[in-house]
Design a protein around this motif. Structure first.
Motif, PDB file in Angstrom:
ATOM      1  N   TYR A 101     -15.336   1.849  -2.765  1.00  0.00           N
ATOM      2  CA  TYR A 101     -15.806   3.228  -2.602  1.00  0.00           C
ATOM      3  C   TYR A 101     -15.902   3.991  -3.920  1.00  0.00           C
ATOM      4  CZ  TYR A 101     -14.694   2.231   2.259  1.00  0.00           C
ATOM      5  OH  TYR A 101     -14.647   1.666   3.506  1.00  0.00           O
ATOM      6  N   LYS A 102     -15.373   3.404  -5.014  1.00  0.00           N
ATOM      7  CA  LYS A 102     -15.327   4.096  -6.298  1.00  0.00           C
ATOM      8  C   LYS A 102     -16.723   4.485  -6.793  1.00  0.00           C
ATOM      9  CE  LYS A 102     -12.953   4.099 -10.633  1.00  0.00           C
ATOM     10  NZ  LYS A 102     -11.738   3.744 -11.281  1.00  0.00           N
ATOM     11  N   PRO A 103     -17.747   3.600  -6.788  1.00  0.00           N
ATOM     12  CA  PRO A 103     -19.071   4.018  -7.264  1.00  0.00           C
ATOM     13  C   PRO A 103     -19.692   5.118  -6.398  1.00  0.00           C
ATOM     14  CG  PRO A 103     -18.958   1.608  -7.032  1.00  0.00           C
ATOM     15  CD  PRO A 103     -17.694   2.177  -6.484  1.00  0.00           C
ATOM     16  N   MET A 104     -19.416   5.050  -5.105  1.00  0.00           N
ATOM     17  CA  MET A 104     -19.984   6.065  -4.205  1.00  0.00           C
ATOM     18  C   MET A 104     -19.426   7.448  -4.542  1.00  0.00           C
ATOM     19  SD  MET A 104     -19.840   6.360  -0.047  1.00  0.00           S
ATOM     20  CE  MET A 104     -18.150   6.874   0.036  1.00  0.00           C
ATOM     21  N   PHE A 105     -18.110   7.531  -4.759  1.00  0.00           N
ATOM     22  CA  PHE A 105     -17.524   8.836  -5.037  1.00  0.00           C
ATOM     23  C   PHE A 105     -17.821   9.299  -6.456  1.00  0.00           C
ATOM     24  CE2 PHE A 105     -15.331   8.190  -1.073  1.00  0.00           C
ATOM     25  CZ  PHE A 105     -15.360   9.467  -0.549  1.00  0.00           C
ATOM     26  N   LYS A 106     -18.103   8.360  -7.374  1.00  0.00           N
ATOM     27  CA  LYS A 106     -18.540   8.754  -8.715  1.00  0.00           C
ATOM     28  C   LYS A 106     -19.910   9.438  -8.603  1.00  0.00           C
ATOM     29  CE  LYS A 106     -19.575   7.056 -13.263  1.00  0.00           C
ATOM     30  NZ  LYS A 106     -20.447   6.154 -13.917  1.00  0.00           N
ATOM     31  N   TRP A 107     -20.784   8.808  -7.852  1.00  0.00           N
ATOM     32  CA  TRP A 107     -22.117   9.385  -7.619  1.00  0.00           C
ATOM     33  C   TRP A 107     -22.005  10.730  -6.907  1.00  0.00           C
ATOM     34  CZ3 TRP A 107     -24.586   9.899  -2.711  1.00  0.00           C
ATOM     35  CH2 TRP A 107     -25.944  10.268  -2.774  1.00  0.00           C
ATOM     36  N   TYR A 108     -21.111  10.807  -5.927  1.00  0.00           N
ATOM     37  CA  TYR A 108     -20.900  12.036  -5.162  1.00  0.00           C
ATOM     38  C   TYR A 108     -20.367  13.139  -6.071  1.00  0.00           C
ATOM     39  CZ  TYR A 108     -19.479  14.889  -1.137  1.00  0.00           C
ATOM     40  OH  TYR A 108     -19.341  15.891  -0.216  1.00  0.00           O
ATOM     41  N   ALA A 109     -19.432  12.804  -6.970  1.00  0.00           N
ATOM     42  CA  ALA A 109     -18.829  13.785  -7.883  1.00  0.00           C
ATOM     43  C   ALA A 109     -19.835  14.288  -8.911  1.00  0.00           C
ATOM     44  CB  ALA A 109     -17.615  13.175  -8.580  1.00  0.00           C
ATOM     45  N   MET A 128       0.861  -1.176   0.000  1.00  0.00           N
ATOM     46  CA  MET A 128       0.000   0.000   0.000  1.00  0.00           C
ATOM     47  C   MET A 128       0.901   1.231   0.000  1.00  0.00           C
ATOM     48  SD  MET A 128      -3.079   0.983   2.556  1.00  0.00           S
ATOM     49  CE  MET A 128      -4.354   0.076   1.747  1.00  0.00           C
ATOM     50  N   THR A 129       0.603   2.170  -0.881  1.00  0.00           N
ATOM     51  CA  THR A 129       1.437   3.363  -1.033  1.00  0.00           C
ATOM     52  C   THR A 129       1.061   4.407   0.006  1.00  0.00           C
ATOM     53  OG1 THR A 129      -0.079   4.441  -2.550  1.00  0.00           O
ATOM     54  CG2 THR A 129       1.563   2.963  -3.521  1.00  0.00           C
ATOM     55  N   THR A 130       1.899   5.427   0.083  1.00  0.00           N
ATOM     56  CA  THR A 130       1.662   6.531   1.009  1.00  0.00           C
ATOM     57  C   THR A 130       0.371   7.245   0.648  1.00  0.00           C
ATOM     58  OG1 THR A 130       4.058   6.808   1.089  1.00  0.00           O
ATOM     59  CG2 THR A 130       2.738   8.559   2.048  1.00  0.00           C
ATOM     60  N   GLN A 131       0.142   7.377  -0.644  1.00  0.00           N
ATOM     61  CA  GLN A 131      -1.089   8.038  -1.092  1.00  0.00           C
ATOM     62  C   GLN A 131      -2.310   7.227  -0.672  1.00  0.00           C
ATOM     63  OE1 GLN A 131      -1.728   8.386  -5.325  1.00  0.00           O
ATOM     64  NE2 GLN A 131      -3.317   9.945  -5.039  1.00  0.00           N
ATOM     65  N   ASP A 132      -2.249   5.913  -0.758  1.00  0.00           N
ATOM     66  CA  ASP A 132      -3.375   5.070  -0.351  1.00  0.00           C
ATOM     67  C   ASP A 132      -3.656   5.204   1.149  1.00  0.00           C
ATOM     68  OD1 ASP A 132      -3.604   4.209  -2.971  1.00  0.00           O
ATOM     69  OD2 ASP A 132      -2.430   2.379  -2.654  1.00  0.00           O
ATOM     70  N   ARG A 133      -2.580   5.259   1.947  1.00  0.00           N
ATOM     71  CA  ARG A 133      -2.767   5.454   3.398  1.00  0.00           C
ATOM     72  C   ARG A 133      -3.393   6.824   3.685  1.00  0.00           C
ATOM     73  NH1 ARG A 133       2.783   4.253   4.622  1.00  0.00           N
ATOM     74  NH2 ARG A 133       2.939   2.452   3.287  1.00  0.00           N
ATOM     75  N   TYR A 134      -2.926   7.824   2.936  1.00  0.00           N
ATOM     76  CA  TYR A 134      -3.500   9.175   3.088  1.00  0.00           C
ATOM     77  C   TYR A 134      -4.994   9.165   2.718  1.00  0.00           C
ATOM     78  CZ  TYR A 134      -4.502  14.096   2.137  1.00  0.00           C
ATOM     79  OH  TYR A 134      -5.074  15.341   2.113  1.00  0.00           O
ATOM     80  N   ILE A 135      -5.337   8.468   1.636  1.00  0.00           N
ATOM     81  CA  ILE A 135      -6.734   8.375   1.197  1.00  0.00           C
ATOM     82  C   ILE A 135      -7.563   7.648   2.263  1.00  0.00           C
ATOM     83  CG2 ILE A 135      -8.291   7.347  -0.521  1.00  0.00           C
ATOM     84  CD1 ILE A 135      -6.880   9.901  -1.483  1.00  0.00           C
ATOM     85  N   GLU A 136      -7.002   6.595   2.872  1.00  0.00           N
ATOM     86  CA  GLU A 136      -7.730   5.891   3.945  1.00  0.00           C
ATOM     87  C   GLU A 136      -8.003   6.820   5.120  1.00  0.00           C
ATOM     88  OE1 GLU A 136      -5.600   2.343   4.974  1.00  0.00           O
ATOM     89  OE2 GLU A 136      -6.632   1.163   3.434  1.00  0.00           O
ATOM     90  N   GLN A 137      -7.014   7.639   5.466  1.00  0.00           N
ATOM     91  CA  GLN A 137      -7.207   8.615   6.553  1.00  0.00           C
ATOM     92  C   GLN A 137      -8.296   9.625   6.174  1.00  0.00           C
ATOM     93  OE1 GLN A 137      -3.382  10.359   7.236  1.00  0.00           O
ATOM     94  NE2 GLN A 137      -2.590   8.555   8.324  1.00  0.00           N
ATOM     95  N   LEU A 138      -8.252  10.085   4.913  1.00  0.00           N
ATOM     96  CA  LEU A 138      -9.276  11.011   4.450  1.00  0.00           C
ATOM     97  C   LEU A 138     -10.661  10.357   4.473  1.00  0.00           C
ATOM     98  CD1 LEU A 138      -7.819  13.063   1.434  1.00  0.00           C
ATOM     99  CD2 LEU A 138      -8.370  13.849   3.719  1.00  0.00           C
ATOM    100  N   LEU A 139     -10.729   9.083   4.099  1.00  0.00           N
ATOM    101  CA  LEU A 139     -12.001   8.357   4.127  1.00  0.00           C
ATOM    102  C   LEU A 139     -12.555   8.285   5.558  1.00  0.00           C
ATOM    103  CD1 LEU A 139     -11.614   5.359   1.657  1.00  0.00           C
ATOM    104  CD2 LEU A 139     -13.329   7.157   1.576  1.00  0.00           C
ATOM    105  N   ASP A 140     -11.667   7.973   6.500  1.00  0.00           N
ATOM    106  CA  ASP A 140     -12.107   7.924   7.901  1.00  0.00           C
ATOM    107  C   ASP A 140     -12.672   9.283   8.330  1.00  0.00           C
ATOM    108  OD1 ASP A 140     -11.386   5.282   8.154  1.00  0.00           O
ATOM    109  OD2 ASP A 140      -9.418   5.727   9.048  1.00  0.00           O
ATOM    110  N   ARG A 141     -11.969  10.338   7.983  1.00  0.00           N
ATOM    111  CA  ARG A 141     -12.436  11.682   8.336  1.00  0.00           C
ATOM    112  C   ARG A 141     -13.712  12.034   7.573  1.00  0.00           C
ATOM    113  NH1 ARG A 141      -8.331  15.688   7.221  1.00  0.00           N
ATOM    114  NH2 ARG A 141      -9.812  17.091   8.174  1.00  0.00           N
TER     115      ARG A 141
END
Length: 161
Positions: A44-52, A1-14
Motif C-alpha cells: 500500500y506504500k506507493p498508493m499512499f505516496k501518490w495519495y499524499a 505484528m505490533t499494535t500500531q500495525d493492527r490499528y493501521i490494518e483497521q484504518l485501511l479496512d475503514r
C-alpha cells in the motif's frame, strides 16, 4: 505484528469502505511515508505516496476526458413523449364522448316531449331548455300523486255486501 500495525490494518479496512475521517487518512499517509511499514502492508506504500502527493495525473486524465454532448434536438425520451401524447388523446376522447352523450340525451328529451309547452303566469313557454325543469317537476309530482293513490287503495278495506 505490533499494535500500531493492527490499528493501521483497521484504518485501511475503514479507508477502503470510505468510512475514514480526514485525520485518519492523514495518519495513514504519515505511516506509509515512514520507514517502519510492516512487511504485509508494503503493497500500500506507493498508493499512499501518490495519495499524499495530491493524486498527480488525475487532473490531466480528467482534462483529456471527452465532454458529453448535450442533446437538444429531442429533449424527451420517446416513451415519455408517446405516453404524454396518449394521455392527451385519452383526455380529448373522454371530453368529446361526454359532450356527445349530453347532446344525445338532450335530443332524446326534446323528442320525448316534442310539442310540450308550459304556461307560467300567463306566459307560454315552448322552448325545451326553458320548460325541461318544469316538465321534470310535473313528472315527479304526478308520480307522487300516483303513489298516494295506490297506497290509499291498498289500505282501504273492501266492503262486502
Amino acid at each position: 505484528m505490533t499494535t500500531q500495525d493492527r490499528y493501521i490494518e483497521q484504518l485501511l479496512d475503514r479507508f477502503f469502505e470510505g468510512d475514514t475521517t480526514r485525520a485518519e487518512e492523514k495518519a495513514l499517509e504519515e505511516y506509509f511515508a515512514g520507514e517502519n511499514v510492516a512487511e504485509t502492508l508494503l503493497q500500500y506504500k506507493p498508493m499512499f505516496k501518490w495519495y499524499a502527493e495530491g493524486m498527480p495525473g488525475e487532473a490531466a486524465a480528467a482534462a483529456n476526458k471527452p465532454v458529453a454532448k448535450k442533446r437538444t434536438a429531442f429533449p424527451l425520451k420517446p416513451a415519455i413523449w408517446f405516453s404524454s401524447a396518449a394521455a392527451a388523446l385519452a383526455i380529448l376522447f373522454t371530453a368529446g364522448w361526454n359532450y356527445h352523450s349530453a347532446k344525445v340525451q338532450k335530443d332524446m328529451l326534446a323528442k320525448q316531449h316534442e310539442g310540450s309547452y308550459v304556461m307560467i303566469d300567463g306566459v307560454l313557454y315552448t322552448d325545451m331548455e326553458d320548460i325541461s325543469d318544469e316538465i321534470e317537476y310535473l313528472k315527479l309530482e304526478a308520480e307522487s300523486i300516483e303513489m298516494e293513490l295506490s297506497a290509499e287503495t291498498r289500505t282501504t278495506p273492501d266492503v262486502i255486501s
